[in-house]
Design a protein around this motif. Structure first.
Motif, PDB file in Angstrom:
ATOM      1  N   THR A  80       0.837  -1.197   0.000  1.00 25.36           N
ATOM      2  CA  THR A  80       0.000   0.000   0.000  1.00 25.36           C
ATOM      3  C   THR A  80       0.871   1.245   0.000  1.00 25.36           C
ATOM      4  OG1 THR A  80      -1.790  -1.122   1.168  1.00 25.36           O
ATOM      5  CG2 THR A  80      -1.761   1.283   1.282  1.00 25.36           C
TER       6      THR A  80
ATOM      7  N   ILE B 101      -4.356   7.978  -1.728  1.00 16.97           N
ATOM      8  CA  ILE B 101      -4.036   6.553  -1.838  1.00 16.97           C
ATOM      9  C   ILE B 101      -3.624   6.295  -3.279  1.00 16.97           C
ATOM     10  CG2 ILE B 101      -4.876   4.193  -1.626  1.00 16.97           C
ATOM     11  CD1 ILE B 101      -6.843   5.153   0.462  1.00 16.97           C
TER      12      ILE B 101
ATOM     13  N   GLU C  33      -4.461  -0.754  -0.183  1.00 23.95           N
ATOM     14  CA  GLU C  33      -5.593  -0.774   0.743  1.00 23.95           C
ATOM     15  C   GLU C  33      -6.124   0.625   1.021  1.00 23.95           C
ATOM     16  OE1 GLU C  33      -3.848  -4.648   3.184  1.00 23.95           O
ATOM     17  OE2 GLU C  33      -3.418  -2.613   3.862  1.00 23.95           O
ATOM     18  N   GLY C  34      -7.427   0.687   1.345  1.00 27.50           N
ATOM     19  CA  GLY C  34      -8.058   1.948   1.689  1.00 27.50           C
ATOM     20  C   GLY C  34      -7.803   2.328   3.128  1.00 27.50           C
TER      21      GLY C  34
ATOM     22  N   GLN D  96      -9.006  -0.124   5.537  1.00 32.05           N
ATOM     23  CA  GLN D  96      -8.502  -1.492   5.378  1.00 32.05           C
ATOM     24  C   GLN D  96      -7.099  -1.677   5.936  1.00 32.05           C
ATOM     25  OE1 GLN D  96      -9.023  -1.320   1.104  1.00 32.05           O
ATOM     26  NE2 GLN D  96     -10.705  -2.798   1.192  1.00 32.05           N
TER      27      GLN D  96
ATOM     28  N   ARG E   8     -14.050   6.258   3.724  1.00 32.94           N
ATOM     29  CA  ARG E   8     -14.177   5.331   2.597  1.00 32.94           C
ATOM     30  C   ARG E   8     -13.691   5.921   1.284  1.00 32.94           C
ATOM     31  NH1 ARG E   8     -20.250   3.075   4.065  1.00 32.94           N
ATOM     32  NH2 ARG E   8     -19.676   2.129   6.068  1.00 32.94           N
TER      33      ARG E   8
ATOM     34  N   ARG F 121     -10.802   7.769  -1.303  1.00 32.27           N
ATOM     35  CA  ARG F 121      -9.407   7.450  -1.599  1.00 32.27           C
ATOM     36  C   ARG F 121      -8.506   8.673  -1.502  1.00 32.27           C
ATOM     37  NH1 ARG F 121      -8.303   2.013  -1.789  1.00 32.27           N
ATOM     38  NH2 ARG F 121      -6.771   2.240  -3.494  1.00 32.27           N
TER      39      ARG F 121
ATOM     40  N   HIS G 286     -13.341  13.718   2.828  1.00 35.42           N
ATOM     41  CA  HIS G 286     -12.762  12.766   1.888  1.00 35.42           C
ATOM     42  C   HIS G 286     -13.335  13.016   0.496  1.00 35.42           C
ATOM     43  CE1 HIS G 286     -11.720  10.585   5.565  1.00 35.42           C
ATOM     44  NE2 HIS G 286     -10.851   9.910   4.854  1.00 35.42           N
TER      45      HIS G 286
ATOM     46  N   GLN H 218      -9.560   4.496  -7.972  1.00 30.59           N
ATOM     47  CA  GLN H 218      -9.139   3.291  -7.264  1.00 30.59           C
ATOM     48  C   GLN H 218      -7.625   3.271  -7.089  1.00 30.59           C
ATOM     49  OE1 GLN H 218     -10.933   1.103  -5.659  1.00 30.59           O
ATOM     50  NE2 GLN H 218      -9.100  -0.033  -5.016  1.00 30.59           N
TER      51      GLN H 218
END
Length: 711
Positions: A499, A563, A567-568, A571, A605, A607, A629, A634
């Motif tokens: 990550t 990100i 992983e988020g 996560q 939640r 990215r 956020h 993705q």
């Protein structure tokens, strides 16, 4: 979850159980000195109490307390940096990339990969052996930094003496259960742990205003066989989610597992009682019809002779009609019967307040006074947070043609044009006066004293807008920045897959234009430097940005965590953001805990995280809490690609008017400044507990701002 740790983090009190007497003065002095290195200190009372205990007893308390406070500020992990001498020795970006490339070409395997990339016209930095992976360990990095020099402006947070652990846990349990605003994930986890700890030998709360909290406590009541606190069918649905370790906020569906027969009977009996007492409660089923269907498959209501509970599942399956209040209101509004819809909503005062804007927009000139009167008539039946929410909404309603910002429960925000019809100014003024009068009545039975440094902190209408951590404040809060050297940081530790988080800073002028940035693609710019890109974190990784605010040629600084891959935020094993203030003369390692002013978890939640904003106002800078956020992509999120959406979202937040403690002070005629020790009991709102207060006074510090909001 360790209860003592929880009490220290939540209350800044150290539980002190009964223990052997002794002379632990030397141990306590050492304990206090180590605490000071992390920016904490024992109060004189706590110092005295511990000094009279056995040394081994005090050592046990010290170990647990130090662990708790270090986690609070992010000092429980090793913060390494890619560029060992950061903030010195950060190279020019292109020169650094060239150096990485030349070293790769000396390695046959890496050179072959570079050649393969070149054939398709790319250069993949991540494939270069030197890029993004620590070239030194943590201790080697520390060896290259001068000793940290203490400064009088460094943060010192005082830890006070608590009672025995059981009583401290019970008091905190009662405070969280009685909260008048919804909490965040950390709040609910704390309440769950405390409810289990206090299940047998503590007084159980009876008045639980927040439905989500009620579900968590009802879960413990199920285990105890105690009566449940439910009065709506949705209360029972939330409880079923709690038993299944699901989402009691109902923001996302819960996968229901199998329920023991005793739990099924308890849930169905509660459901039967709610509907029997109020058949209209069936109207609430349709909102979560699919979830009721899934729950019915697990509860097997046909096995029990509970006809009213069976009706709930019949409504969910469409076998029985039960129009909801919202549907009946919608029917009246489609027939332009605004007065009828308003009168119907009097049966649900909270829903009437949440529908106020639509009713006012839909009403003609003749019906407007009716809507206003109905709202005023039920103001006394609405919770304080709903009153404040509508009051803040009205504060932002007069300027037509602007863009609206929408922020969901996961803190994801988006912007949309404001196409609502205006509401007459006289009506807005009348409603504000109605709400002010009701709030003044609820707040005015106390003598308020407010410290000047908290006046611009936003009132916590919802705890969901406050990230968990240290020094976090409600969205919209502003605090002055004392000093010019600002350093913010991100830490993450991956759980299952590689990550890569990227810390960046977007710089804008006062009109939200002329964007510039600091990031891994622009390591030195606009009066600052980046500590270097780290692209994996199996043992944890940190990135820092250092800014001299006196040299920053912009008016708005927006830190963001992108990100890039993997992983988020929800996560990873762990992730957090924070900022520090220090002087250039202090030297020290990149991370010095006593300079940390704020540290917040990153668990949304989206990215792309936008935890806060730094804004120049005249010759001063302020820190604005945002807790936002963006959905993002993705993979491959970069400040260069999202600066337009970031600018739009932050601009809307900066332009919004938030209800602050200043509003409360003006509403109640609060005294601004220090309390009068010779006066009677007061309710004091400030950043810290003052040394002298009249007996019987109440203190509300940032961690307890929810206590301001009336029930």
């Amino acid at each position: 979850m360790d209860i003592n740790d929880l009490v220290v983090r939540r209350t800044l009190r150290v539980p002190v159980p009964e223990g052997p007497s002794g002379d632990a003065a030397a141990v306590v002095r050492q304990f206090d000195a180590v605490l000071m290195s992390a920016g904490f200190k024992l109060s004189s009372e706590l110092f005295s109490i511990l000094s009279q205990r056995d040394s081994g007893f005090v050592m046990d308390i010290a170990v647990g307390t130090l662990g708790a406070v270090r986690r609070m500020v992010g000092d429980h992990v090793e913060h390494n940096v890619y560029f060992r001498d950061f903030p010195r020795g950060v190279p020019d970006t292109v020169e650094f990339w060239t150096e990485c490339l030349l070293e790769a070409l000396a390695d046959p395997e890496a050179a072959a990969q570079v050649a393969a990339d070149a054939r398709i016209g790319t250069l993949n930095l991540l494939s270069l052996p030197k890029y993004g992976r620590y070239q030194h360990d943590y201790l080697e990095m520390l060896d290259h930094h001068e000793r940290f020099v203490e400064d009088a402006a460094d943060r010192v947070t005082v830890l006070r003496a608590g009672g025995d652990p059981s009583s401290e846990a019970g008091e905190l349990y009662g405070a969280l259960a009685a909260a008048t605003i919804p909490g965040n994930d950390d709040d609910r986890a704390a309440l769950t742990a405390l409810a289990e700890f206090c299940a047998f030998d503590h007084v159980q709360p009876q008045d639980i205003p927040i439905r989500e909290n009620r579900a968590l406590i009802n879960r413990v009541r199920v285990d105890l066989g105690a009566p449940l606190l439910v009065d709506t069918v949705t209360d029972v649905l939330r409880l079923a989610c709690a038993i299944s370790d699901g989402d009691v906020t109902l923001a996302s569906p819960t996968r229901f597992g199998g329920f023991p027969r005793r739990a099924r009977r308890t849930l169905l009996t509660a459901l039967n009682g709610v509907v029997e007492a109020n058949p209209a409660a069936l109207g609430d089923v349709n909102r979560y019809a699919e979830r009721w269907k899934r729950l019915g498959e697990r509860l097997h209501p046909h096995e029990f002779a509970l006809p009213h509970a069976a009706d709930v599942f019949a409504v969910a399956r469409g076998q029985k009609s039960a129009p909801s209040l919202a549907a009946r209101v919608e029917d009246l509004l489609t027939r332009d019967d605004v007065p009828g819809a308003t009168r119907l909503l009097r049966n649900a005062p909270g829903q009437l307040f949440r529908s106020a804007d639509r009713l006012l927009r839909s009403a003609n000139e003749r019906d407007l006074p009716t809507v206003t009167a109905e709202i005023g008539a039920v103001a006394g039946q609405v919770s304080g947070r709903v009153l404040l929410s509508l009051r803040e909404h009205l504060e932002n309603r007069e300027a037509p043609g602007k863009r609206r910002v929408f922020i969901n429960q996961s803190a994801r925000g988006h912007i949309a044009p404001d196409q609502r019809e205006p509401i007459p100014g006289a009506i807005l003024t009348e409603l504000r006066e109605i709400l002010d009068a009701e709030l003044r009545t609820r707040l005015g039975d106390r003598r308020w004293v407010v410290a000047p440094d908290v006046l611009d902190i936003a009132l916590p209408i919802s705890g969901k807008a406050i990230a968990d951590g240290f020094g976090t404040l409600p969205r919209g809060s502003r605090l002055p920045i004392a000093g010019n050297l600002l350093r913010f940081f991100v830490y993450w530790r991956e759980a299952r897959q590689t990550t890569d988080f990227d810390l960046s800073a977007l710089m804008l002028d006062a009109d939200f234009g002329n964007p510039e940035w600091l990031s891994y693609t622009n390591l030195t710019a606009v009066g600052g430097s980046h500590s270097g890109d780290v692209i994996e974190a199996p043992e944890g990784a940190s990135e820092f940005i250092d800014l001299d605010l006196s040299k920053v040629p912009c008016d708005i600084v927006i830190p963001q965590v992108n990100i890039f891959s993997g992983e988020g935020f929800g996560q990873v094993a762990e992730s957090f953001f924070g900022y520090m203030l220090r002087t250039a003369e202090q030297e020290g390692a990149p991370f010095e805990p006593r300079t940390v002013r704020m540290k917040s978890g990153l668990r949304g939640r989206g990215r792309v995280a936008l935890p806060m904003v730094f804004v120049r106002t005249g010759n001063e800078w302020v820190a604005l809490s945002t807790h936002l956020h963006l959905t993002g992509e993705q993979d491959g999120n970069q400040v260069e690609d999202n600066h337009i959406s970031t600018s739009d979202l932050v601009g809307s937040i900066l332009r919004r008017k938030y209800l602050t403690i200043r509003y409360l002070a003006e509403l109640t005629g609060a005294r601004i400044g220090a309390p009068d020790p010779a006066g009677g009991p007061v309710t004091y709102v400030g950043m810290e507990v003052p040394q002298e207060l009249p007996d019987g006074s109440t203190v509300i510090t940032p961690g307890y701002l929810g206590e301001i909001v009336p029930a």
